[in-house]
Design a protein around this motif. Structure first.
Motif, mmCIF file in Angstrom:
data_model
loop_
_atom_site.group_PDB
_atom_site.id
_atom_site.type_symbol
_atom_site.label_atom_id
_atom_site.label_comp_id
_atom_site.label_asym_id
_atom_site.label_seq_id
_atom_site.Cartn_x
_atom_site.Cartn_y
_atom_site.Cartn_z
ATOM 1 N N GLU A 213 0.822 -1.207 0.000
ATOM 2 C CA GLU A 213 0.000 0.000 0.000
ATOM 3 C C GLU A 213 0.865 1.270 0.000
ATOM 4 O O GLU A 213 1.888 1.328 0.690
ATOM 5 C CB GLU A 213 -0.904 0.023 1.236
ATOM 6 N N VAL A 214 0.436 2.248 -0.776
ATOM 7 C CA VAL A 214 1.061 3.572 -0.748
ATOM 8 C C VAL A 214 -0.047 4.616 -0.591
ATOM 9 O O VAL A 214 -1.169 4.406 -1.047
ATOM 10 C CB VAL A 214 1.870 3.865 -2.032
ATOM 11 N N ASP A 215 0.282 5.725 0.072
ATOM 12 C CA ASP A 215 -0.751 6.741 0.299
ATOM 13 C C ASP A 215 -0.683 7.840 -0.761
ATOM 14 O O ASP A 215 -0.584 9.027 -0.456
ATOM 15 C CB ASP A 215 -0.678 7.310 1.719
ATOM 16 N N TYR A 216 -0.689 7.408 -2.014
ATOM 17 C CA TYR A 216 -0.796 8.317 -3.153
ATOM 18 C C TYR A 216 -2.026 7.920 -3.966
ATOM 19 O O TYR A 216 -2.407 6.750 -3.990
ATOM 20 C CB TYR A 216 0.419 8.210 -4.077
ATOM 21 N N ASP A 217 -2.595 8.889 -4.648
ATOM 22 C CA ASP A 217 -3.592 8.602 -5.666
ATOM 23 C C ASP A 217 -2.814 8.303 -6.948
ATOM 24 O O ASP A 217 -2.239 9.214 -7.546
ATOM 25 C CB ASP A 217 -4.515 9.809 -5.856
ATOM 26 N N LEU A 218 -2.763 7.051 -7.349
ATOM 27 C CA LEU A 218 -1.923 6.653 -8.475
ATOM 28 C C LEU A 218 -2.421 7.220 -9.795
ATOM 29 O O LEU A 218 -1.657 7.283 -10.772
ATOM 30 C CB LEU A 218 -1.824 5.126 -8.550
ATOM 31 N N ASP A 219 -3.675 7.661 -9.838
ATOM 32 C CA ASP A 219 -4.193 8.293 -11.049
ATOM 33 C C ASP A 219 -3.860 9.780 -11.101
ATOM 34 O O ASP A 219 -3.976 10.411 -12.154
ATOM 35 C CB ASP A 219 -5.719 8.116 -11.139
ATOM 36 N N ASN A 220 -3.478 10.322 -9.962
ATOM 37 C CA ASN A 220 -3.094 11.744 -9.877
ATOM 38 C C ASN A 220 -1.839 11.843 -9.013
ATOM 39 O O ASN A 220 -1.843 12.459 -7.942
ATOM 40 C CB ASN A 220 -4.224 12.583 -9.275
ATOM 41 N N LEU A 221 -0.775 11.231 -9.508
ATOM 42 C CA LEU A 221 0.415 11.021 -8.682
ATOM 43 C C LEU A 221 1.051 12.324 -8.220
ATOM 44 O O LEU A 221 1.350 12.501 -7.039
ATOM 45 C CB LEU A 221 1.424 10.178 -9.464
ATOM 46 N N ILE A 222 1.259 13.253 -9.145
ATOM 47 C CA ILE A 222 1.957 14.482 -8.772
ATOM 48 C C ILE A 222 1.137 15.328 -7.809
ATOM 49 O O ILE A 222 1.660 15.836 -6.808
ATOM 50 C CB ILE A 222 2.367 15.312 -10.017
ATOM 51 N N SER A 223 -0.169 15.465 -8.053
ATOM 52 C CA SER A 223 -0.995 16.304 -7.173
ATOM 53 C C SER A 223 -1.118 15.681 -5.789
ATOM 54 O O SER A 223 -1.091 16.392 -4.776
ATOM 55 C CB SER A 223 -2.375 16.547 -7.782
ATOM 56 N N SER A 224 -1.236 14.360 -5.721
ATOM 57 C CA SER A 224 -1.348 13.725 -4.407
ATOM 58 C C SER A 224 -0.018 13.787 -3.658
ATOM 59 O O SER A 224 0.008 13.950 -2.436
ATOM 60 C CB SER A 224 -1.836 12.282 -4.539
ATOM 61 N N ALA A 225 1.105 13.695 -4.379
ATOM 62 C CA ALA A 225 2.419 13.798 -3.736
ATOM 63 C C ALA A 225 2.642 15.210 -3.196
ATOM 64 O O ALA A 225 3.153 15.392 -2.085
ATOM 65 C CB ALA A 225 3.513 13.431 -4.732
ATOM 66 N N GLU A 226 2.252 16.203 -3.983
ATOM 67 C CA GLU A 226 2.420 17.588 -3.530
ATOM 68 C C GLU A 226 1.516 17.880 -2.338
ATOM 69 O O GLU A 226 1.920 18.573 -1.395
ATOM 70 C CB GLU A 226 2.125 18.550 -4.679
ATOM 71 N N SER A 227 0.298 17.351 -2.366
ATOM 72 C CA SER A 227 -0.627 17.549 -1.251
ATOM 73 C C SER A 227 -0.089 16.899 0.024
ATOM 74 O O SER A 227 -0.140 17.495 1.111
ATOM 75 C CB SER A 227 -1.989 16.957 -1.614
ATOM 76 N N LYS A 228 0.445 15.697 -0.121
ATOM 77 C CA LYS A 228 1.022 14.991 1.030
ATOM 78 C C LYS A 228 2.199 15.775 1.598
ATOM 79 O O LYS A 228 2.340 15.922 2.817
ATOM 80 C CB LYS A 228 1.465 13.593 0.584
ATOM 81 N N PHE A 229 3.036 16.293 0.705
ATOM 82 C CA PHE A 229 4.187 17.077 1.165
ATOM 83 C C PHE A 229 3.739 18.340 1.888
ATOM 84 O O PHE A 229 4.276 18.691 2.950
ATOM 85 C CB PHE A 229 5.098 17.446 -0.004
ATOM 86 N N MET A 230 2.765 19.062 1.335
ATOM 87 C CA MET A 230 2.324 20.312 1.960
ATOM 88 C C MET A 230 1.675 20.063 3.320
ATOM 89 O O MET A 230 1.776 20.905 4.219
ATOM 90 C CB MET A 230 1.366 21.049 1.027
ATOM 91 N N ASN A 231 1.015 18.915 3.493
ATOM 92 C CA ASN A 231 0.488 18.557 4.813
ATOM 93 C C ASN A 231 1.628 18.373 5.811
ATOM 94 O O ASN A 231 1.535 18.802 6.969
ATOM 95 C CB ASN A 231 -0.338 17.272 4.731
#
Length: 244
Positions: A213-231
């Motif tokens: 399991e990974v906590d990214y949206d694999l269909d929107n990888l960059i946006s979910s990664a940036e959101s995770k980072f900003m959190n």
């Protein structure tokens, strides 16, 4: 799975250099996060093609180092005054640590950064190096250098996920891999921010669901990664304010 599907999946895992280069450039964040008010560091994620497979070069930190002795990491370190940007920092550190000439690295992109336990903003710089490169480790900093298949970070043989609380109190999961190098009969443990960057790199390149399991949206990888980072960044800021 049909034979044709298996063949397509295998080709996707190997991911030729040109395709990997294209996919990585699509997710280049450039200097988007460079102005955040945190101390800066960079690491180089050196990709190399061996026997038609994408592989990743990693190092083992020297046992006498004060911080994280004996741990697996990428070449890298803190930004210095003369570094123009995160790329400069990563290339300088790679030369100092493993003797990799900057001109021998084809820099492809910068990916979404991370924040280490000392609250440094750590930027991963991805670049291709030639298979002919022979590392010359600086014994003051590096005790070993090894290369492993990038695919291992989406289809590992030995993996566990551990709950982890950052210095700011942000609760997340930490990837933990054990990789056995059969040629040299050595095992390496890859975890923490190093594993985090390697997993994200593999997801970008292979565009396939990992076996864990990974906590990214694999269909929107960059946006979910940036959101995770900003959190994560927000939690660091909150912690700073609460300590004032």
């Amino acid at each position: 799975m049909a034979a044709a599907e298996r063949e397509a999946e295998a080709k996707g895992r190997e991911c030729p250099k040109e395709e990997a280069r294209r996919r990585l450039r699509e997710l280049d964040v450039a200097d988007k996060f460079s102005r955040l008010p945190l101390p800066k560091a960079s690491v180089l994620l050196p990709l190399v093609v061996r026997a038609g497979r994408l592989c990743l070069l990693l190092t083992l930190r020297a046992p006498q180092l004060r911080r994280s002795p004996g741990e697996v990491c990428f070449p890298g370190g803190k930004s210095e005054e003369n570094d123009k940007d995160e790329i400069d920092t990563a290339l300088r550190e790679a030369k100092e640590e493993v003797g990799l000439p900057p001109e021998k690295v084809e820099v492809i992109c910068r990916l979404v950064p991370g924040i280490d336990k000392m609250n440094y903003l750590v930027t991963p710089v991805v670049g291709f190096i030639e298979d002919t490169f022979q590392a010359t480790p600086n014994p003051d900093e590096v005790s070993d250098v090894f290369v492993m298949p990038l695919e291992y970070f989406i289809r590992p043989l030995n993996y566990m996920a551990l709950p982890y609380k950052t210095s700011s109190g942000y609760l997340t999961w930490m990837h933990c891999f054990t990789y056995h190098d059969h040629e040299r009969n050595k095992s390496f443990k890859i975890w923490g921010l190093t594993a985090h960057f390697a997993v994200f790199l593999a997801l970008v390149v292979f565009r396939t669901k990992p076996t864990f399991e990974v906590d990214y949206d694999l269909d929107n990888l960059i946006s979910s990664a940036e959101s995770k980072f900003m959190n994560l960044y927000a939690s660091v800021n909150e912690k700073k304010k609460s300590n004032l």
